[in-house]
Design a protein around this motif. Structure first.
Motif, PDB file in Angstrom:
ATOM      1  N   GLY A  45      62.041  40.556  95.228  1.00 22.54           N
ATOM      2  CA  GLY A  45      62.420  40.525  94.108  1.00 22.54           C
ATOM      3  C   GLY A  45      62.156  41.793  93.393  1.00 22.54           C
ATOM      4  O   GLY A  45      61.860  42.731  93.907  1.00 22.54           O
ATOM      5  N   GLU A  46      62.355  41.679  92.054  1.00 25.80           N
ATOM      6  CA  GLU A  46      62.354  42.940  91.073  1.00 25.80           C
ATOM      7  C   GLU A  46      61.052  42.626  90.426  1.00 25.80           C
ATOM      8  O   GLU A  46      60.760  41.714  90.059  1.00 25.80           O
ATOM      9  N   LEU A  47      60.565  43.742  89.605  1.00 26.97           N
ATOM     10  CA  LEU A  47      59.425  43.780  89.064  1.00 26.97           C
ATOM     11  C   LEU A  47      60.220  44.318  87.458  1.00 26.97           C
ATOM     12  O   LEU A  47      60.641  45.287  87.324  1.00 26.97           O
ATOM     13  N   SER A 125      73.213  40.919  87.037  1.00 28.91           N
ATOM     14  CA  SER A 125      71.999  41.458  87.607  1.00 28.91           C
ATOM     15  C   SER A 125      71.901  40.969  89.026  1.00 28.91           C
ATOM     16  O   SER A 125      72.546  39.974  89.496  1.00 28.91           O
ATOM     17  N   ARG A 126      71.199  41.562  89.917  1.00 25.37           N
ATOM     18  CA  ARG A 126      70.709  41.373  91.113  1.00 25.37           C
ATOM     19  C   ARG A 126      69.244  41.379  91.430  1.00 25.37           C
ATOM     20  O   ARG A 126      68.404  41.840  90.563  1.00 25.37           O
ATOM     21  N   THR A 127      68.805  40.597  92.465  1.00 26.64           N
ATOM     22  CA  THR A 127      67.456  40.505  92.745  1.00 26.64           C
ATOM     23  C   THR A 127      67.598  40.783  94.456  1.00 26.64           C
ATOM     24  O   THR A 127      68.412  40.031  94.934  1.00 26.64           O
ATOM     25  N   GLU A 174      70.819  56.036  86.150  1.00 32.93           N
ATOM     26  CA  GLU A 174      70.296  55.127  85.433  1.00 32.93           C
ATOM     27  C   GLU A 174      69.539  53.893  86.447  1.00 32.93           C
ATOM     28  O   GLU A 174      70.294  53.671  87.441  1.00 32.93           O
ATOM     29  N   HIS A 175      68.502  53.622  85.819  1.00 33.01           N
ATOM     30  CA  HIS A 175      67.666  52.243  86.722  1.00 33.01           C
ATOM     31  C   HIS A 175      67.081  51.438  85.825  1.00 33.01           C
ATOM     32  O   HIS A 175      66.314  51.840  84.965  1.00 33.01           O
ATOM     33  N   MET A 176      67.934  50.102  85.818  1.00 33.57           N
ATOM     34  CA  MET A 176      67.527  49.218  84.576  1.00 33.57           C
ATOM     35  C   MET A 176      67.034  48.035  84.855  1.00 33.57           C
ATOM     36  O   MET A 176      67.978  47.260  86.006  1.00 33.57           O
ATOM     37  N   HIS A 177      66.109  47.456  84.462  1.00 34.21           N
ATOM     38  CA  HIS A 177      65.703  45.999  84.910  1.00 34.21           C
ATOM     39  C   HIS A 177      65.828  45.082  83.491  1.00 34.21           C
ATOM     40  O   HIS A 177      65.594  45.446  82.573  1.00 34.21           O
ATOM     41  N   PHE A 178      66.443  43.798  83.563  1.00 33.61           N
ATOM     42  CA  PHE A 178      66.627  42.833  82.390  1.00 33.61           C
ATOM     43  C   PHE A 178      65.566  41.577  82.678  1.00 33.61           C
ATOM     44  O   PHE A 178      65.591  41.159  83.730  1.00 33.61           O
ATOM     45  N   GLY A 187      66.763  40.386  86.208  1.00 38.40           N
ATOM     46  CA  GLY A 187      66.971  41.281  87.666  1.00 38.40           C
ATOM     47  C   GLY A 187      67.480  42.544  87.382  1.00 38.40           C
ATOM     48  O   GLY A 187      67.260  43.256  86.070  1.00 38.40           O
ATOM     49  N   HIS A 188      67.716  43.344  88.349  1.00 43.78           N
ATOM     50  CA  HIS A 188      68.113  44.691  88.318  1.00 43.78           C
ATOM     51  C   HIS A 188      69.520  44.753  87.810  1.00 43.78           C
ATOM     52  O   HIS A 188      70.367  44.088  88.309  1.00 43.78           O
ATOM     53  N   VAL A 189      69.943  45.560  86.788  1.00 44.69           N
ATOM     54  CA  VAL A 189      71.083  45.326  86.027  1.00 44.69           C
ATOM     55  C   VAL A 189      72.278  46.349  86.638  1.00 44.69           C
ATOM     56  O   VAL A 189      72.058  47.540  87.080  1.00 44.69           O
ATOM     57  N   ILE A 233      72.368  50.353  97.206  1.00 38.19           N
ATOM     58  CA  ILE A 233      71.423  49.387  96.968  1.00 38.19           C
ATOM     59  C   ILE A 233      70.862  49.338  95.512  1.00 38.19           C
ATOM     60  O   ILE A 233      70.661  48.273  94.796  1.00 38.19           O
ATOM     61  N   GLU A 234      70.782  50.647  95.109  1.00 38.43           N
ATOM     62  CA  GLU A 234      70.326  50.793  93.473  1.00 38.43           C
ATOM     63  C   GLU A 234      71.658  50.859  92.501  1.00 38.43           C
ATOM     64  O   GLU A 234      70.958  51.259  91.188  1.00 38.43           O
ATOM     65  N   GLY A 235      72.692  51.139  92.874  1.00 35.75           N
ATOM     66  CA  GLY A 235      73.753  51.565  91.714  1.00 35.75           C
ATOM     67  C   GLY A 235      73.939  50.346  91.088  1.00 35.75           C
ATOM     68  O   GLY A 235      73.572  49.239  90.900  1.00 35.75           O
TER      69      GLY A 235
END
Ligand SMILES: [Zn+2]
Length: 235
Positions: A45-47, A125-127, A174-178, A187-189, A233-235
């Motif tokens: 998962g995401e932090l 978002s994704r996790t 950009e790297h964003m979490h919501f 998750g990861h936006v 993976i991170e886009g």
């Protein structure tokens, strides 16, 4: 921690190589700033670190508060003190870049950190679901991630912008979490559209502190910068 410095534990290339079975503890990490992003052991998962609390955004869609002794194989934090906070509409995720550009067009090779609070007409978002075997590379987890679409959801985005040349150390761009207002989902936006105006706080960062793992696995890993893989993976 000084205002608007970035602290990071490990590097993305290590996660790409699957080095994710240990790291700094949640209690150590919480002292490194008031907001941040990252992941948990086995890339489960995401932090998101928000207002001093560390949340695990799980692939099941649920959120839990992380315990002080849990370990983090990759995490970034900053003691965020916005240099400016504006109200703005975001029609796409790319508008985030425009806001940062308008704030400081001379920071192309510097870092930026930001916090967006408000309501989103839509947000995707994704996790990540976590490693299925020991040292599984992060890029392999892309096809198994849980993607969620939210409509008219209120919450907070914690984000960092990284210059292109730092790809592999961090996530370039950009790297964003919501996390939502009720702290129930996040998750990861991947995509977003704001509903009306959101509050957008931003700061330029020119101080980084990167702590590398000393573990056997970190030193044995073959690390290369896979630009396409990280974007996938991170886009
Ligand atoms: Zn992420």
């Amino acid at each position: 921690m000084e205002p608007n410095h970035i602290y990071q534990y490990s590097i993305i290339n290590a996660l790409m190589a699957g080095v994710a079975d240990s790291g700094i503890t949640v209690s150590q990490f919480r002292h490194r700033g008031n907001q941040g992003i990252g992941t948990f052991t086995k890339i489960q998962g995401e932090l998101i670190l928000l207002d001093g609390k560390v949340y695990q955004l799980q692939a099941s869609g649920e959120i839990r508060t992380a315990g002080p002794d849990e370990q983090l194989p990759y995490a970034v934090a900053t003691n965020f003190q916005p240099q400016q906070t504006i109200s703005t509409k975001l029609k796409t995720k790319d508008d985030v870049d425009k806001v940062l550009e308008d704030f400081d067009g001379h920071a192309a090779n510097l870092f930026m950190s930001y916090r967006i609070d408000g309501r989103f007409k839509s947000l995707k978002s994704r996790t990540v679901r976590g490693q299925e075997y020991e040292d599984q590379p992060l890029a392999e987890l892309g096809s198994k991630q849980a993607v969620q679409d939210y409509e008219s959801i209120e919450g907070t985005i914690v984000g960092f912008r990284t210059p292109a040349a730092w790809q592999g150390f961090m996530v370039a761009g950009e790297h964003m979490h919501f996390i939502d207002q009720e702290r129930k989902v996040g998750g990861h936006v991947l995509e977003l559209v704001s509903e009306g105006e959101v509050s957008f706080g931003v700061a330029v960062v020119n101080n980084l502190h990167i702590e590398l793992p000393t573990s056997e696995k970190f030193n044995a890993a073959k690390m290369v910068t896979d630009d396409k893989g990280v974007k996938g993976i991170e886009g």
